[in-house]
Motif scaffolding. Structure first.
Motif, PDB file in Angstrom:
ATOM      1  N   SER A  86      -5.196  -3.215  14.604  1.00 49.57           N
ATOM      2  CA  SER A  86      -4.333  -4.738  14.043  1.00 49.57           C
ATOM      3  C   SER A  86      -4.431  -6.099  15.342  1.00 49.57           C
ATOM      4  O   SER A  86      -3.314  -6.416  15.040  1.00 49.57           O
ATOM      5  N   ARG A  87      -5.452  -5.985  15.635  1.00 51.70           N
ATOM      6  CA  ARG A  87      -5.650  -7.475  16.804  1.00 51.70           C
ATOM      7  C   ARG A  87      -6.150  -8.767  15.705  1.00 51.70           C
ATOM      8  O   ARG A  87      -5.695  -9.867  16.437  1.00 51.70           O
ATOM      9  N   GLU A  88      -6.176  -8.462  14.623  1.00 51.42           N
ATOM     10  CA  GLU A  88      -5.686  -9.774  14.093  1.00 51.42           C
ATOM     11  C   GLU A  88      -7.105 -10.538  13.960  1.00 51.42           C
ATOM     12  O   GLU A  88      -6.843 -12.431  14.117  1.00 51.42           O
ATOM     13  N   PHE A 106       2.208  -6.800  17.726  1.00 52.21           N
ATOM     14  CA  PHE A 106       2.401  -5.849  17.031  1.00 52.21           C
ATOM     15  C   PHE A 106       0.831  -4.365  17.000  1.00 52.21           C
ATOM     16  O   PHE A 106       1.201  -4.691  15.628  1.00 52.21           O
ATOM     17  N   CYS A 107       0.621  -5.383  17.852  1.00 52.97           N
ATOM     18  CA  CYS A 107      -1.090  -4.102  18.510  1.00 52.97           C
ATOM     19  C   CYS A 107      -0.518  -2.504  18.064  1.00 52.97           C
ATOM     20  O   CYS A 107       0.201  -1.977  18.293  1.00 52.97           O
ATOM     21  N   ALA A 108      -1.094  -1.848  16.942  1.00 50.81           N
ATOM     22  CA  ALA A 108      -0.969  -0.642  16.704  1.00 50.81           C
ATOM     23  C   ALA A 108      -0.872   0.298  17.299  1.00 50.81           C
ATOM     24  O   ALA A 108      -0.278   1.468  17.496  1.00 50.81           O
ATOM     25  N   VAL A 165       3.602  -1.204  23.141  1.00 51.70           N
ATOM     26  CA  VAL A 165       5.264  -0.465  23.271  1.00 51.70           C
ATOM     27  C   VAL A 165       5.815  -2.119  22.891  1.00 51.70           C
ATOM     28  O   VAL A 165       6.833  -1.826  22.493  1.00 51.70           O
ATOM     29  N   VAL A 166       4.658  -2.716  23.512  1.00 56.33           N
ATOM     30  CA  VAL A 166       5.566  -4.168  23.992  1.00 56.33           C
ATOM     31  C   VAL A 166       6.518  -5.064  22.833  1.00 56.33           C
ATOM     32  O   VAL A 166       7.350  -4.875  23.444  1.00 56.33           O
ATOM     33  N   PRO A 167       6.074  -4.987  21.998  1.00 56.00           N
ATOM     34  CA  PRO A 167       6.978  -5.579  20.686  1.00 56.00           C
ATOM     35  C   PRO A 167       8.101  -5.044  20.685  1.00 56.00           C
ATOM     36  O   PRO A 167       9.377  -5.822  20.188  1.00 56.00           O
ATOM     37  N   SER A 186      -3.849 -14.835  27.979  1.00 57.20           N
ATOM     38  CA  SER A 186      -4.133 -15.132  25.993  1.00 57.20           C
ATOM     39  C   SER A 186      -3.725 -14.019  25.965  1.00 57.20           C
ATOM     40  O   SER A 186      -4.818 -13.137  25.661  1.00 57.20           O
ATOM     41  N   HIS A 187      -3.844 -14.578  24.530  1.00 62.20           N
ATOM     42  CA  HIS A 187      -4.379 -14.099  23.550  1.00 62.20           C
ATOM     43  C   HIS A 187      -5.515 -14.288  22.815  1.00 62.20           C
ATOM     44  O   HIS A 187      -5.376 -15.766  22.034  1.00 62.20           O
ATOM     45  N   PRO A 188      -6.216 -14.068  22.475  1.00 66.50           N
ATOM     46  CA  PRO A 188      -7.545 -15.082  21.135  1.00 66.50           C
ATOM     47  C   PRO A 188      -7.144 -15.295  19.739  1.00 66.50           C
ATOM     48  O   PRO A 188      -7.742 -17.140  19.511  1.00 66.50           O
TER      49      PRO A 188
HETATM   50 FE1  SF4 Z   1       0.985  -6.131  23.191  1.00 64.74          FE
HETATM   51 FE2  SF4 Z   1       0.052  -8.114  23.483  1.00 64.74          FE
HETATM   52 FE3  SF4 Z   1      -0.622  -7.010  21.824  1.00 64.74          FE
HETATM   53 FE4  SF4 Z   1       1.643  -8.042  22.368  1.00 64.74          FE
HETATM   54  S1  SF4 Z   1      -0.288  -8.639  21.970  1.00 64.74           S
HETATM   55  S2  SF4 Z   1       1.571  -6.186  21.377  1.00 64.74           S
HETATM   56  S3  SF4 Z   1       1.817  -7.415  24.200  1.00 64.74           S
HETATM   57  S4  SF4 Z   1      -1.099  -5.401  23.378  1.00 64.74           S
END
Ligand code: SF4
Ligand code: 5AD
Length: 486
Positions: free
Chosen positions: A322-324, A207-209, A212-214, A283-285
């Motif tokens: 909200s990248r955490e 749920f990055c701010a 839309v993907v989520p 990949s997500h950091p």
């Molecule tokens: Fe969108 Fe990637 Fe963030 Fe998920 S992690 S909400 S897919 S940018």
């Protein structure tokens, strides 16, 4: 916008191509035979009229391209034949993307263009992220659409198709975030001649701010490692030597069978007999762990490339997004990758002009580019997306300023890539052939680092897509390498 010929998520190159149209007019030949016309030919015509045909067009990322491969496989299994122009199809499907800009508007415009085809008796279906996002509103704006389905409902496609064939309208597959199931199918119709895709995790819970993907791809759910490995073996048996593991956050993979971590799964796929290259994206950091780098170091089949989207170099903006993670957290992961024994190429995604991004925040992003020295950057201007928290923030950066910032990112990155790519001059490397560029008389391929390599060869026959050649680099550009086969 990207500074790369084709990056990890460039659908244009990986595009889902349509199968050629089969012969569709046998009647003229048969009409030469007396008495044939009224009997056999009318039967043939009837059979052709009732033949189930479809046209599918795909927009967006590699996940969508691969979803389309599964949708095509399902339709073929249900007795449909794929055609390559809308006019020849009974069923016209759009697999849509809504990640940026006014994607939904583009889909509606497109549907509007094909209104006349509806009068010719054709049926329409909207699949993918715009379908999930707009839901039943699509029927109101485009009443000639009969089917609207998000990706989380594709496993129900056979049932939805039967209802469509029975003449039903307003059929929906909008499971959204309810489902725990993944869309696993052995029917996948692989359209890419040199790369076999495997989705290992669907959806997103981050749920990055801005994203839309989520909302469009549902909640995060992983496939069992045994099923992933079985598909990898099947792909290898079909003759593929390159596999790309896919997931919105591929490294957030959690084996529901509890057997393998993501790094272990990478290693296991890399050891499937016949597989020479394994890629994974995105990949997500937040979930990037040192064992991923250790796996790349240990298994030569794992490609020397990590795509690790940062989005911004400012911890303040990252927090608003909200990248955490912070800038420092991200750089620590980069330092692990840079400390690998192999030279791992890095690429990223950047958003400029996020609500509240100040000139000072933007300078931090420019500094990050200088610090990391990526080999490829996909840069985007922030655009507000439906349902996302960022939509409630004030879109404070004017469009002209967003354009300017994006251009600055691309200009800086071009100079970085010019130097990075020039380092390959004189090097000999293994290149996987992807196709030909007849105009230039060059073979187009890619290095393990995902860099495009265009090269000449003295062999008179064009090398097959998916074959490997040793190439000596004789010239370099900011986006590609040029060489000669050795
Ligand atoms: Fe969108 Fe990637 Fe963030 Fe998920 S992690 S909400 S897919 S940018
Ligand atoms: N505006 C601009 N870029 C976006 N992305 C995702 N959502 C948006 C948005 N609303 C970009 C991110 C992501 C990539 C796939 O698309 O950089 O990593």
């Amino acid at each position: 916008m990207s500074l790369c010929d084709s990056g990890p998520r460039c659908p244009e190159l990986d595009g889902v191509s349509a199968t050629p149209t089969l012969e569709s007019s046998p009647c003229s030949a048969h009409l030469q035979q007396p008495g044939f016309a009224e009997t056999k030919c009318s039967i043939l015509k009837l059979a052709m009229a009732s033949e189930k045909t479809f046209y599918l067009e795909t927009f967006g990322c590699q996940m969508n391209a691969h979803d389309s491969e599964k949708v095509i496989g399902t339709l073929l299994h249900e007795g449909y034949r794929q055609v390559d122009v809308e006019e020849d199809a009974g069923l016209i499907l759009y697999n849509t993307c809504s990640i940026r800009d006014k994607a939904e508007q583009k889909v509606f415009n497109r549907l509007n263009d094909y209104k006349k085809l509806h009068k010719a008796g054709k049926r329409f279906g909207v699949l993918g992220c715009v379908a999930q996002q707009e839901g039943e509103k699509i029927f109101d704006r485009a009443p000639y659409v009969s089917l609207v389905s998000g990706s989380a409902s594709y496993r129900k496609l056979p049932e939805m198709l039967s209802r469509l064939e029975a003449g039903e309208n307003r059929i929906t597959g909008l499971d959204d975030r309810q489902t725990d199931e993944t869309f696993e199918t052995e029917l996948t119709s692989r359209q890419n001649p040199y790369r076999g895709y495997i989705t290992i995790i669907e959806g997103c819970d981050k749920f990055c701010a801005y994203c839309v993907v989520p909302y469009t791809r549902g909640k995060e759910r992983s496939r069992g490692s045994a099923s992933v490995l079985a598909e990898a073996r099947r792909i290898a048996d079909q003759g593929y030597t390159e596999i790309q593991l896919l997931g919105q956050n591929v490294n957030s993979y959690r084996d529901p069978e509890g057997k393998l971590s993501f790094a272990e799964l990478l290693a296991a796929v890399g050891q499937v007999p016949g597989i020479r290259r394994v890629r994974f994206t995105t990949s997500h950091p937040r979930d990037f762990t040192p064992d991923i780098v250790q796996a790349i170091d240990a298994y030569p089949t794992l490609c020397d490339h990590v795509h690790l989207p940062v989005q911004s170099g400012s911890s303040r903006v990252l927090k608003m997004m909200s990248r955490e993670y912070t800038y420092e957290w991200y750089l620590e992961r980069i330092s692990w990758i840079k400390a690998a024994r192999r030279k791992i190429s890095l690429s990223t995604d950047i958003i400029v002009g996020f609500p509240g991004e100040t000139p000072d925040d933007f300078i931090k992003t420019m500094d990050l580019l200088q610090e990391v020295q990526y080999d490829c950057v996909f840069g985007f201007k922030y655009s507000g997306r439906p349902n996302t928290p960022a939509l409630t923030m004030i879109d404070s950066v004017p469009e002209a300023e967003k354009v300017k910032r994006l251009q600055l990112v691309l200009d800086r990155q071009r100079e970085i890539q010019r130097v990075n790519y020039a380092r390959h001059l004189g090097e000999e490397m293994e290149v996987m052939v992807e196709g030909m560029n007849p105009a230039r008389g060059q073979v187009a391929g890619r290095s393990t680092q995902n860099k495009p390599v265009n090269f000449t060869t003295s062999v008179p026959i064009a090398p097959a897509p998916g074959s490997y050649m040793r190439v000596k680099i004789t010239n370099t550009f900011p986006n590609s390498l040029v060489g000669e086969a050795v």
